[in-house]
Design a protein around this motif. Structure first.
Motif, PDB file in Angstrom:
ATOM      1  N   ASP A 111       0.829  -1.199   0.000  1.00 16.61           N
ATOM      2  CA  ASP A 111       0.000   0.000   0.000  1.00 16.61           C
ATOM      3  C   ASP A 111       0.867   1.254   0.000  1.00 16.61           C
ATOM      4  N   GLU A 135      -2.793   3.454  -5.962  1.00 18.15           N
ATOM      5  CA  GLU A 135      -2.548   3.514  -4.524  1.00 18.15           C
ATOM      6  C   GLU A 135      -1.902   2.243  -3.990  1.00 18.15           C
ATOM      7  N   GLN A 136      -1.913   1.184  -4.787  1.00 15.95           N
ATOM      8  CA  GLN A 136      -1.343  -0.084  -4.344  1.00 15.95           C
ATOM      9  C   GLN A 136      -0.594  -0.753  -5.490  1.00 15.95           C
ATOM     10  N   THR A 142      -7.164  -6.673  -4.624  1.00 19.52           N
ATOM     11  CA  THR A 142      -7.052  -5.394  -3.919  1.00 19.52           C
ATOM     12  C   THR A 142      -8.223  -5.182  -2.970  1.00 19.52           C
ATOM     13  N   ASN A 150      -7.925  -4.854   1.134  1.00 25.56           N
ATOM     14  CA  ASN A 150      -8.425  -3.694   1.862  1.00 25.56           C
ATOM     15  C   ASN A 150      -9.482  -4.097   2.878  1.00 25.56           C
TER      16      ASN A 150
END
Length: 205
Positions: A58, A81-82, A192, A196
């Motif tokens: 991340d 973002e990742q 993803t 999360n």
């Protein structure tokens, strides 16, 4: 005044073996600071056996890590973002017998599919009628229509998939490559999302 560093994470990275990951392995860095190379060589994560074959890094964890090492920088995140790390195990030597068996199985299956389709739509009768319309004579086996049709079917399939072994006819992606790409995108989104969801403290018991 803090030095600005622009950071753009890679969407996906393929790693061939277990190793130490540096910032340059998972992100692009743009900055005019003199220690940019030092930033790129900052250790981020060491891949071990427990990581299996998929790892997600991340960007916010990266920011915290970099700020703790370089307190005088300001990081601007761009793009993803990742980063999804695919850890590829060492490839085993290809077994020629298995490849030959799979190729033969696919060849026979494809041939049966094409023949069954042509039988369902009565393609032989269609060729016979076309021969009758063109020549005025009936013929049970109009080979001068069937042979070019069969060759055209093979050539059309090659052009459709845009491949002859490893050679490409043009730079456009084939429909199969687009489907594989969409499938991979769905897998990445799912991975993803699950990552999360698992890391969200509101979901912890």
């Amino acid at each position: 005044m803090a030095d600005i560093v622009y950071l753009r994470m890679h969407k996906k990275v393929n790693i061939a073996h277990k190793k130490q990951l540096y910032l340059e392995d998972i992100a692009h860095i743009s900055s005019n600071v003199s220690y940019k190379k030092k930033l790129e060589l900052t250790p981020i994560y060491r891949i071990t056996e427990k990581d299996k074959n998929i790892l997600i890094i991340d960007s916010f964890l990266i920011v915290d890590h970099l700020i703790s090492i370089f307190p005088n920088i300001e990081i601007q995140l761009l793009g993803y973002e990742q980063t999804i790390i695919h850890i590829q195990n060492r490839k085993k030597q290809t077994n020629l017998w298995i490849v030959s068996f799979v190729w033969l199985l696919l060849f026979v299956g494809t041939a049966m599919t094409i023949m069954n389709f042509h039988y369902d739509v009565s393609m032989q009768q269609v060729h016979q009628k076309i021969y009758l319309l063109l020549t005025g004579v009936g013929n049970e086996f109009p080979l001068w229509i069937q042979i070019p049709y069969s060759l055209g079917l093979g050539v059309g399939t090659l052009l459709f998939f845009n491949h002859w072994f490893n050679k490409r006819f043009n730079e456009e992606p084939s429909p199969l490559e687009i489907e594989i790409f969409n499938y991979q995108q769905d897998i990445n989104q799912y991975i993803t999302y699950m990552e999360n969801d698992l890391n969200d403290p509101r979901n912890s018991s």
